[in-house]
Design an enzyme around this catalytic site. Sequence first.
Site, PDB file in Angstrom:
ATOM      1  N   TYR A 171       0.791  -1.234  -0.162  1.00 48.52           N
ATOM      2  CA  TYR A 171      -0.021  -0.047   0.144  1.00 48.52           C
ATOM      3  C   TYR A 171       0.920   1.148   0.000  1.00 48.52           C
ATOM      4  CZ  TYR A 171      -4.567   2.212   0.789  1.00 48.52           C
ATOM      5  OH  TYR A 171      -5.695   2.771   0.546  1.00 48.52           O
ATOM      6  N   LYS A 180      -3.060   8.164   3.096  1.00 44.68           N
ATOM      7  CA  LYS A 180      -4.264   7.748   4.020  1.00 44.68           C
ATOM      8  C   LYS A 180      -3.928   8.360   5.393  1.00 44.68           C
ATOM      9  CE  LYS A 180      -7.261   5.936   1.213  1.00 44.68           C
ATOM     10  NZ  LYS A 180      -8.448   6.755   0.714  1.00 44.68           N
TER      11      LYS A 180
END
Length: 294
Positions: free
Chosen positions: A157, A164
Amino acid sequence: MIRLPGRRYVVTGVLTSDSIAWHIARELQLAGADVLLTGHGRSRRITELAAADLPKPAEVLYLDATRPADFTALAAAVEERWPALDGAVHAIAGAPPGALGGAFLTTPPESAEAAFRTSAASLHALVTALAPLLHRGAGHGSVVGLDFDGSRAWPGYDWMGVAKAALESVCRYLALYLGPRGTRVNLVATGPVDTVSGRGVATFDALDAHWARNTPLGWDSATAAADVVPGPVLFLLSELARGITGEVLHADGGMRAAGMGMPPGMGLPAGKELPADARQPADTGLPAGGRRPM
Protein backbone atom coordinates in the site's frame (compact mmCIF):
# COMPACT_ATOMS: atom_id res chain seq x y z
CA MET A 1 -33.59 3.31 8.30
CA ILE A 2 -32.08 6.77 7.93
CA ARG A 3 -34.29 9.19 5.99
CA LEU A 4 -32.89 12.28 4.26
CA PRO A 5 -35.83 13.71 2.30
CA GLY A 6 -35.00 16.80 0.30
CA ARG A 7 -31.33 16.81 1.32
CA ARG A 8 -28.66 17.54 -1.29
CA TYR A 9 -25.25 15.90 -1.56
CA VAL A 10 -22.22 15.92 -3.83
CA VAL A 11 -20.64 12.49 -4.22
CA THR A 12 -17.16 12.24 -5.72
CA GLY A 13 -15.23 9.17 -6.77
CA VAL A 14 -17.86 7.24 -8.74
CA LEU A 15 -16.34 5.35 -11.65
CA THR A 16 -18.58 2.33 -12.20
CA SER A 17 -21.62 0.85 -10.49
CA ASP A 18 -19.17 -1.29 -8.48
CA SER A 19 -17.62 1.79 -6.86
CA ILE A 20 -18.18 2.32 -3.15
CA ALA A 21 -19.24 5.89 -3.93
CA TRP A 22 -21.91 4.63 -6.37
CA HIS A 23 -23.48 2.51 -3.65
CA ILE A 24 -23.38 5.50 -1.28
CA ALA A 25 -25.11 7.66 -3.91
CA ARG A 26 -27.71 4.93 -4.40
CA GLU A 27 -28.46 4.72 -0.67
CA LEU A 28 -28.68 8.50 -0.43
CA GLN A 29 -31.29 8.53 -3.19
CA LEU A 30 -33.22 5.69 -1.57
CA ALA A 31 -33.21 7.77 1.63
CA GLY A 32 -34.91 10.59 -0.28
CA ALA A 33 -31.88 12.78 -1.05
CA ASP A 34 -30.74 14.37 -4.31
CA VAL A 35 -27.18 13.79 -5.49
CA LEU A 36 -24.69 15.23 -7.92
CA LEU A 37 -21.70 13.16 -9.00
CA THR A 38 -18.29 14.22 -10.30
CA GLY A 39 -16.00 12.87 -12.99
CA HIS A 40 -13.25 13.99 -15.32
CA GLY A 41 -11.40 13.21 -18.52
CA ARG A 42 -12.22 10.16 -20.58
CA SER A 43 -13.48 8.33 -17.49
CA ARG A 44 -16.27 10.88 -17.11
CA ARG A 45 -18.28 9.05 -19.75
CA ILE A 46 -17.97 5.84 -17.69
CA THR A 47 -19.19 7.76 -14.64
CA GLU A 48 -22.16 9.06 -16.65
CA LEU A 49 -23.11 5.49 -17.56
CA ALA A 50 -22.95 4.53 -13.88
CA ALA A 51 -24.98 7.63 -12.95
CA ALA A 52 -27.71 6.49 -15.32
CA ASP A 53 -27.99 3.22 -13.39
CA LEU A 54 -28.87 4.94 -10.12
CA PRO A 55 -32.51 4.80 -8.94
CA LYS A 56 -32.75 8.39 -10.22
CA PRO A 57 -30.22 9.32 -12.95
CA ALA A 58 -27.77 11.88 -11.59
CA GLU A 59 -25.88 14.69 -13.27
CA VAL A 60 -22.09 14.38 -13.42
CA LEU A 61 -20.15 17.61 -12.87
CA TYR A 62 -16.54 18.03 -13.93
CA LEU A 63 -13.80 17.67 -11.29
CA ASP A 64 -10.14 16.77 -11.76
CA ALA A 65 -8.76 16.48 -8.23
CA THR A 66 -5.24 17.30 -9.43
CA ARG A 67 -6.32 20.79 -10.61
CA PRO A 68 -7.00 23.28 -7.79
CA ALA A 69 -9.11 25.52 -10.02
CA ASP A 70 -11.56 22.67 -10.62
CA PHE A 71 -12.73 22.75 -7.00
CA THR A 72 -13.70 26.41 -7.30
CA ALA A 73 -15.48 25.64 -10.57
CA LEU A 74 -17.27 22.71 -8.93
CA ALA A 75 -18.58 24.93 -6.14
CA ALA A 76 -19.86 27.43 -8.71
CA ALA A 77 -21.56 24.65 -10.70
CA VAL A 78 -23.26 23.29 -7.57
CA GLU A 79 -24.46 26.78 -6.60
CA GLU A 80 -26.01 27.20 -10.05
CA ARG A 81 -28.18 24.18 -9.30
CA TRP A 82 -28.77 24.34 -5.54
CA PRO A 83 -28.84 27.28 -3.10
CA ALA A 84 -27.34 25.15 -0.33
CA LEU A 85 -25.57 21.84 0.17
CA ASP A 86 -26.25 19.42 3.02
CA GLY A 87 -23.14 17.30 2.62
CA ALA A 88 -20.44 15.80 0.46
CA VAL A 89 -18.68 12.47 0.08
CA HIS A 90 -14.94 12.45 -0.61
CA ALA A 91 -14.04 9.19 -2.35
CA ILE A 92 -11.00 10.43 -4.23
CA ALA A 93 -7.71 8.52 -4.11
CA GLY A 94 -4.89 7.73 -6.47
CA ALA A 95 -1.15 7.23 -6.73
CA PRO A 96 1.31 6.67 -9.57
CA PRO A 97 2.32 3.02 -10.11
CA GLY A 98 5.76 3.67 -8.64
CA ALA A 99 4.22 4.72 -5.32
CA LEU A 100 2.57 1.32 -4.79
CA GLY A 101 3.42 -2.35 -4.96
CA GLY A 102 6.45 -2.61 -2.71
CA ALA A 103 8.61 0.13 -4.23
CA PHE A 104 8.35 2.32 -1.13
CA LEU A 105 12.12 2.71 -0.63
CA THR A 106 12.72 3.85 -4.21
CA THR A 107 9.59 5.88 -4.92
CA PRO A 108 10.50 9.24 -6.53
CA PRO A 109 9.48 12.25 -4.41
CA GLU A 110 7.19 13.53 -7.14
CA SER A 111 5.22 10.26 -7.09
CA ALA A 112 4.86 10.42 -3.30
CA GLU A 113 3.72 14.02 -3.58
CA ALA A 114 1.16 13.08 -6.25
CA ALA A 115 -0.31 10.43 -3.94
CA PHE A 116 -0.61 13.03 -1.17
CA ARG A 117 -2.18 15.71 -3.35
CA THR A 118 -4.72 13.39 -4.93
CA SER A 119 -5.67 11.35 -1.88
CA ALA A 120 -5.30 13.74 1.09
CA ALA A 121 -4.95 17.38 0.06
CA SER A 122 -8.02 16.95 -2.15
CA LEU A 123 -10.18 16.60 0.97
CA HIS A 124 -9.05 20.06 2.08
CA ALA A 125 -9.65 21.46 -1.41
CA LEU A 126 -13.14 19.94 -1.67
CA VAL A 127 -14.31 20.99 1.78
CA THR A 128 -12.98 24.54 1.65
CA ALA A 129 -14.45 25.11 -1.82
CA LEU A 130 -17.87 23.85 -0.73
CA ALA A 131 -17.78 25.39 2.77
CA PRO A 132 -20.06 28.38 2.03
CA LEU A 133 -22.71 26.10 0.49
CA LEU A 134 -22.38 23.60 3.33
CA HIS A 135 -22.85 26.35 5.91
CA ARG A 136 -26.24 27.10 4.36
CA GLY A 137 -27.28 23.45 4.50
CA ALA A 138 -29.15 21.51 7.17
CA GLY A 139 -27.04 21.38 10.31
CA HIS A 140 -24.45 23.49 8.46
CA GLY A 141 -23.28 20.49 6.46
CA SER A 142 -21.45 17.22 6.92
CA VAL A 143 -18.57 15.76 4.89
CA VAL A 144 -17.53 12.12 4.97
CA GLY A 145 -14.37 10.75 3.35
CA LEU A 146 -13.43 7.15 2.62
CA ASP A 147 -10.34 5.86 4.36
CA PHE A 148 -8.20 2.76 4.84
CA ASP A 149 -6.49 2.35 8.22
CA GLY A 150 -3.62 4.84 8.07
CA SER A 151 -2.23 3.94 11.50
CA ARG A 152 -0.51 0.77 10.26
CA ALA A 153 1.90 -0.12 7.46
CA TRP A 154 0.28 -2.43 4.90
CA PRO A 155 2.60 -4.26 2.45
CA GLY A 156 2.24 -2.89 -1.06
CA TYR A 157 0.00 0.00 0.00
CA ASP A 158 3.11 2.11 0.49
CA TRP A 159 2.70 5.83 -0.27
CA MET A 160 -1.05 5.45 -0.50
CA GLY A 161 -0.89 4.36 3.12
CA VAL A 162 1.12 7.47 3.94
CA ALA A 163 -1.49 9.53 2.10
CA LYS A 164 -4.29 7.90 4.11
CA ALA A 165 -2.49 8.77 7.34
CA ALA A 166 -2.31 12.34 6.04
CA LEU A 167 -6.01 12.20 5.11
CA GLU A 168 -6.87 11.38 8.72
CA SER A 169 -4.85 14.36 9.91
CA VAL A 170 -6.45 16.66 7.33
CA CYS A 171 -9.85 15.48 8.57
CA ARG A 172 -9.01 16.41 12.15
CA TYR A 173 -7.78 19.88 11.21
CA LEU A 174 -10.81 20.56 9.03
CA ALA A 175 -13.01 19.47 11.93
CA LEU A 176 -11.13 21.86 14.21
CA TYR A 177 -11.39 24.91 11.98
CA LEU A 178 -14.90 24.31 10.59
CA GLY A 179 -16.45 23.19 13.86
CA PRO A 180 -17.29 26.74 14.98
CA ARG A 181 -19.31 27.10 11.75
CA GLY A 182 -21.19 23.90 12.56
CA THR A 183 -19.74 21.89 9.66
CA ARG A 184 -18.67 18.35 10.52
CA VAL A 185 -15.91 16.31 8.81
CA ASN A 186 -15.41 12.59 9.43
CA LEU A 187 -13.99 9.49 7.73
CA VAL A 188 -15.14 5.90 7.31
CA ALA A 189 -12.26 3.40 7.16
CA THR A 190 -13.13 0.18 5.41
CA GLY A 191 -11.29 -3.04 4.67
CA PRO A 192 -10.22 -4.13 1.17
CA VAL A 193 -13.09 -3.77 -1.29
CA ASP A 194 -13.15 -5.48 -4.67
CA THR A 195 -13.41 -2.47 -6.99
CA VAL A 196 -11.40 -1.15 -9.92
CA SER A 197 -9.35 1.08 -7.61
CA GLY A 198 -8.97 -1.64 -4.99
CA ARG A 199 -7.58 -4.02 -7.57
CA GLY A 200 -4.99 -1.37 -8.41
CA VAL A 201 -3.07 -2.40 -5.28
CA ALA A 202 -0.75 -5.28 -6.21
CA THR A 203 -1.17 -6.94 -2.81
CA PHE A 204 -4.98 -6.73 -2.85
CA ASP A 205 -5.46 -10.51 -2.79
CA ALA A 206 -3.12 -10.88 0.19
CA LEU A 207 -4.85 -8.09 2.10
CA ASP A 208 -8.24 -9.52 1.22
CA ALA A 209 -7.25 -12.99 2.45
CA HIS A 210 -5.85 -11.48 5.66
CA TRP A 211 -9.16 -9.68 6.31
CA ALA A 212 -11.27 -12.72 5.53
CA ARG A 213 -9.16 -14.88 7.85
CA ASN A 214 -8.68 -12.53 10.78
CA THR A 215 -11.59 -10.11 11.20
CA PRO A 216 -13.87 -10.95 14.15
CA LEU A 217 -17.00 -10.38 12.04
CA GLY A 218 -15.60 -11.85 8.85
CA TRP A 219 -15.12 -9.93 5.62
CA ASP A 220 -16.39 -10.28 2.06
CA SER A 221 -14.68 -7.79 -0.24
CA ALA A 222 -17.17 -8.56 -3.04
CA THR A 223 -20.17 -7.29 -1.07
CA ALA A 224 -18.65 -4.70 1.27
CA ALA A 225 -19.19 -1.78 -1.12
CA ALA A 226 -22.94 -2.36 -1.05
CA ASP A 227 -23.54 -3.97 2.32
CA VAL A 228 -20.99 -2.53 4.77
CA VAL A 229 -19.86 0.99 3.88
CA PRO A 230 -22.96 3.03 2.89
CA GLY A 231 -24.73 2.70 6.25
CA PRO A 232 -21.95 4.28 8.35
CA VAL A 233 -21.53 7.02 5.74
CA LEU A 234 -25.23 7.91 5.80
CA PHE A 235 -25.16 7.93 9.59
CA LEU A 236 -22.31 10.44 9.66
CA LEU A 237 -23.98 12.57 6.99
CA SER A 238 -27.22 12.63 8.97
CA GLU A 239 -28.04 14.73 12.02
CA LEU A 240 -27.96 11.57 14.12
CA ALA A 241 -24.20 12.25 14.18
CA ARG A 242 -24.57 15.94 15.00
CA GLY A 243 -22.09 15.65 17.88
CA ILE A 244 -19.40 13.77 15.94
CA THR A 245 -16.57 15.38 14.00
CA GLY A 246 -12.90 14.70 13.34
CA GLU A 247 -13.44 10.96 13.79
CA VAL A 248 -12.54 7.83 11.86
CA LEU A 249 -15.35 5.27 12.02
CA HIS A 250 -13.91 1.83 11.27
CA ALA A 251 -16.35 -0.27 9.22
CA ASP A 252 -13.80 -3.02 8.69
CA GLY A 253 -15.29 -6.12 10.26
CA GLY A 254 -13.42 -5.44 13.50
CA MET A 255 -9.89 -5.60 12.10
CA ARG A 256 -8.95 -2.33 13.84
CA ALA A 257 -9.73 -3.93 17.20
CA ALA A 258 -8.11 -7.32 16.57
CA GLY A 259 -4.40 -7.84 17.02
CA MET A 260 -4.72 -11.20 15.29
CA GLY A 261 -7.42 -13.56 14.13
CA MET A 262 -9.06 -16.19 16.33
CA PRO A 263 -6.97 -19.40 16.38
CA PRO A 264 -8.78 -22.56 15.23
CA GLY A 265 -10.84 -24.15 18.00
CA MET A 266 -11.29 -20.92 19.95
CA GLY A 267 -14.38 -18.76 20.03
CA LEU A 268 -18.01 -19.76 19.75
CA PRO A 269 -18.90 -21.61 16.51
CA ALA A 270 -21.81 -20.23 14.51
CA GLY A 271 -25.13 -21.64 15.66
CA LYS A 272 -23.82 -22.63 19.08
CA GLU A 273 -25.00 -21.14 22.36
CA LEU A 274 -23.00 -20.40 25.46
CA PRO A 275 -23.18 -23.12 28.13
CA ALA A 276 -25.86 -22.39 30.75
CA ASP A 277 -23.29 -21.82 33.51
CA ALA A 278 -21.41 -19.33 31.34
CA ARG A 279 -24.56 -17.25 30.93
CA GLN A 280 -25.07 -16.90 34.68
CA PRO A 281 -23.52 -13.90 36.46
CA ALA A 282 -20.62 -14.73 38.74
CA ASP A 283 -21.38 -15.13 42.45
CA THR A 284 -19.77 -12.07 44.01
CA GLY A 285 -21.23 -12.56 47.46
CA LEU A 286 -23.02 -9.24 47.13
CA PRO A 287 -26.76 -8.71 47.51
CA ALA A 288 -28.89 -7.72 44.55
CA GLY A 289 -27.79 -4.35 43.22
CA GLY A 290 -24.12 -5.20 43.80
CA ARG A 291 -23.50 -3.13 46.96
CA ARG A 292 -22.62 -4.31 50.44
CA PRO A 293 -24.70 -2.90 53.29
CA MET A 294 -22.97 -0.01 55.02
